[in-house]
Design a protein around this motif. Structure first.
Motif, PDB file in Angstrom:
ATOM      1  N   ALA A 312       0.841  -1.193   0.000  1.00  0.00           N
ATOM      2  CA  ALA A 312       0.000   0.000   0.000  1.00  0.00           C
ATOM      3  C   ALA A 312       0.877   1.243   0.000  1.00  0.00           C
ATOM      4  N   THR A 313       0.540   2.200  -0.850  1.00  0.00           N
ATOM      5  CA  THR A 313       1.306   3.439  -0.945  1.00  0.00           C
ATOM      6  C   THR A 313       0.688   4.509  -0.062  1.00  0.00           C
ATOM      7  N   ASP A 351       0.058   4.076   9.648  1.00  0.00           N
ATOM      8  CA  ASP A 351      -1.337   3.654   9.596  1.00  0.00           C
ATOM      9  C   ASP A 351      -2.235   4.765   9.062  1.00  0.00           C
ATOM     10  N   SER A 352      -2.036   5.960   9.559  1.00  0.00           N
ATOM     11  CA  SER A 352      -2.894   7.078   9.167  1.00  0.00           C
ATOM     12  C   SER A 352      -2.315   7.910   8.031  1.00  0.00           C
ATOM     13  N   GLY A 353      -1.003   7.829   7.828  1.00  0.00           N
ATOM     14  CA  GLY A 353      -0.354   8.678   6.840  1.00  0.00           C
ATOM     15  C   GLY A 353      -0.054  10.070   7.349  1.00  0.00           C
ATOM     16  N   GLU A 354      -0.435  10.355   8.582  1.00  0.00           N
ATOM     17  CA  GLU A 354      -0.135  11.670   9.144  1.00  0.00           C
ATOM     18  C   GLU A 354       1.375  11.824   9.313  1.00  0.00           C
ATOM     19  N   HIS A 355       1.853  13.037   9.042  1.00  0.00           N
ATOM     20  CA  HIS A 355       3.288  13.265   9.122  1.00  0.00           C
ATOM     21  C   HIS A 355       3.583  14.607   9.759  1.00  0.00           C
ATOM     22  N   GLU A 356       4.751  14.690  10.349  1.00  0.00           N
ATOM     23  CA  GLU A 356       5.211  15.908  11.009  1.00  0.00           C
ATOM     24  C   GLU A 356       6.607  16.240  10.507  1.00  0.00           C
ATOM     25  N   ILE A 357       6.791  17.476  10.100  1.00  0.00           N
ATOM     26  CA  ILE A 357       8.116  17.944   9.711  1.00  0.00           C
ATOM     27  C   ILE A 357       8.832  18.428  10.964  1.00  0.00           C
TER      28      ILE A 357
END
Length: 646
Positions: A312-313, A351-357
């Motif tokens: 899954a991408t 799992d959620s794809g949430e990201h933090e820089i």
């Protein structure tokens, strides 16, 4: 918004050399441990010193290593894997003395290896602590004489006070020592001259005793024509690795004597092992694997579920991912960039794809109106083949060109040559496009990201295929009305500098060139370079010295009669990979020929410029050089460069 009409090259841009040099840091090698995130920063304003930085779970950020420590190893000269973290302890190599240090939280670093003998130099990398905390397994590179270099795995008492014990040797190179979660097995890879690690490596497995001794060594994968990349243990004790046995670097799990493919596809799960810390996947606690996959030169983050055969991408604003690390949870750390995101450290929930820089390599906020997006192009080249590149159009929201003018084009030739350029935001490219240059960043034959067959196009043909692809990229853009055929430049560093020099000597397509620590004499390189690359040219050109004539035929220094355009040469005087003599020979030939040229040597710089003042000066000098050659005025106030014979 009103635009000012101005010639290409003369546009005023907020992306200055000061912004790139003084406002940028070089980020590398991320790690996640017990909720804390680590990474390395090379700071140009501190002379290029590498500092180890940590972000705590509460969000606070601090330097881990003291200001008098430079976390960098010289193993293989290119280094990498210069630190590791286990619990509260950090193990790292210090550049000045190349000693291996341990630093516990709240304490000062202590050397855990004996002092260097007067007659030798020992270097260390990729230190791995055993689960019981007693022993460190790492790479040691012994320099016992001018040309006597030995690479091996050693076991060292984790608190120091003992002599390193050699536990694996007998090969020209070793890499990736990985201890199993139960501490009972050790995996590593080896390779031997004349192969490079992307040609063929071997994956070894052995039983590991509590004192660091190994037994029952056995070869489990790899060979002369199979490149094994990044062995890693999952939490349940399964050994994973990447292999290109199908022509593509794909992911495998060792099952007894069998290697089981986990996600077979015509895509790359690995890359060239120039540095020892290359990592493209991380095992998660539930058996899934977060992996970087490269398709046609573009990176994406995927999650592989082996037992379902599903990949899954994750939808992320990224196009280039340089390093990945996990700690067994559902989060991974990335070193990545995107079309509008400069190289940054990120945390991603898979799992959620949430990201933090978490950290950007440059903190400046640049309006998208000054940024040019990479456009992947495929163009025809020699032998009815196709080659790849990223094209960047001139772009500046405040400027417009005269109606009858076409832009000058700069062809970027990457180093390696077994490497690749990427589509992530690169301020060193935007520096040019925001001033009115078009740029084409060429992934010539031998670049990675397109499968083994493409990666081997340069075999025996260095100085032929790379030149053809760079020339044909520029011709393709001229044909489509995207570049001025009379203002074509080519630039590159190291191997890219060789392609630059060779293109200027063997073709008449370009009007100017810029060589950064480029190779002028292949014979000299074959005779006088470090161990890691000392047999590289066997495959790229031919066996030395048996094919000495071919080396001379491909060396720009012997064909300066073909030079027909101005050139600027930039060189670090402490470079051990491409010695200054290479640049000096080329400059002498330019002077004798009466060709316009400039030469900028930099004290204290090695293979690649790290000091802010030198990064700034080199960019400004190159821009000034092009302005004089192509006939435009710069918007920037630049210290002039002496151009001989102009």
């Amino acid at each position: 918004m009103t635009q000012t009409t101005a010639p290409y090259g003369s546009w005023r841009s907020p992306i200055s050399s000061d912004l790139i040099a003084g406002g940028s840091v070089r980020l590398s090698q991320v790690a996640l441990r017990d909720g804390s995130l680590y990474w390395l920063e090379s700071r140009p304003t501190e002379g290029g010193r590498y500092a180890l930085v940590r972000r705590e779970p509460d969000g606070s950020i601090e330097d881990v290593t003291p200001s008098d420590m430079n976390v960098r190893t010289r193993v293989h000269e290119y280094g990498g894997a210069s630190y590791s973290v286990t619990g509260a302890a950090v193990f790292f190599s210090n550049y000045v003395d190349q000693q291996l240090y341990r630093q516990d939280r709240g304490d000062d670093p202590i050397a855990i290896v004996p002092e260097q003998p007067e007659t030798a130099s020992h270097r260390y990398a990729d230190a791995r602590l055993t689960p019981d905390g007693r022993t460190v397994v790492c790479i040691r590179e012994r320099h016992e004489g001018e040309h006597d270099v030995v690479n091996e795995l050693v076991a060292i008492p984790a608190t120091g006070g003992g002599e390193p014990r050699i536990i694996a040797g007998g090969h020209d190179f070793v890499a990736y020592p990985r201890v199993s979660p139960d501490g009972r097995q050790l995996a590593w890879i080896t390779w031997d001259h004349p192969r490079m690690p992307w040609d063929g490596t071997e994956l070894w497995l052995a039983d590991l005793a509590g004192d660091g001794a190994v037994s029952n060594e056995r070869l489990v994968a790899g060979g002369p024509a199979e490149s094994i990349f990044q062995p890693e243990w999952s939490l349940d004790g399964a050994l994973h690795f990447v292999s290109d046995r199908t022509g593509w670097w794909n992911l495998y799990r060792l099952d007894g004597d069998d290697a089981l493919p986990l996600a077979p596809m015509n895509a790359e799960f690995g890359g060239p092992q120039w540095g020892l810390d290359a990592a493209t996947y991380a095992c998660l606690s539930d058996g899934r694997i977060a992996s970087v996959i490269t398709v046609r030169g573009m990176d994406r983050l995927c999650v592989v579920t082996p037992w379902e055969g599903v990949t899954a991408t994750l939808e992320l604003p990224l196009s280039s991912i340089g390093h990945i690390a996990g700690d067994g949870g559902n989060r991974v750390a990335l070193l990545a960039s995107g079309p509008e995101l400069i190289s940054s450290v990120l945390l991603v929930d898979v799992d959620s794809g949430e990201h933090e820089i978490v950290r950007r390599s440059n903190q400046a906020e640049i309006e998208p109106g000054y940024l040019s997006r990479a456009q992947p192009i495929e163009f025809p080249t020699t032998d009815r083949r196709k080659a790849h590149a990223f094209y960047y159009a001139p772009h500046n929201r405040d400027a417009a060109p005269p109606e009858d003018e076409m832009p000058p084009l700069i062809v970027f030739s990457h180093g390696g040559p077994t490497g690749a350029t990427s589509a992530g935001l690169n301020l060193s490219i935007q520096f040019w496009t925001s001033r009115g240059f078009a740029v084409v960043d060429v992934n010539y034959g031998d670049s990675t990201g397109y499968g083994r067959a493409y990666r081997e196009r340069l075999r025996g043909r260095w100085g032929v295929v790379d030149i053809d692809d760079c020339v044909n990229a520029s011709r393709f853009l001229v044909l489509h009305g995207l570049a001025d055929p009379n203002r074509l430049a080519i630039r590159g560093g190291s191997a890219g500098g060789y392609t630059t020099l060779a293109a200027l000597c063997f073709t008449d397509v370009f009007s100017a060139g810029a060589s950064y620590y480029g190779i002028a004499d292949l014979e000299a390189l074959a005779r006088d370079t470090h161990k890691f690359e000392s047999r590289y040219l066997d495959s790229m050109v031919g066996p030395w010295p048996e094919q000495a004539e071919l080396y001379r035929d491909r060396s720009p220094i012997h064909h300066t009669d073909g030079l027909s355009c101005p050139m600027i040469v930039l060189q670090g005087l402490d470079d051990k990979v491409v010695p200054p003599s290479q640049a000096e020979m080329m400059v002498a030939a330019l002077k004798e020929k009466g060709m316009p040229h400039a030469y900028l040597p930099f004290e204290g710089e090695q293979h690649g410029f790290r000091r802010a003042e030198n990064i700034k000066r080199s960019l400004d000098a190159e821009l000034y050089f092009y302005s004089r050659v192509f006939g435009f005025d710069t918007a920037d106030e630049i210290e002039p460069v002496e151009i001989v014979n102009l």
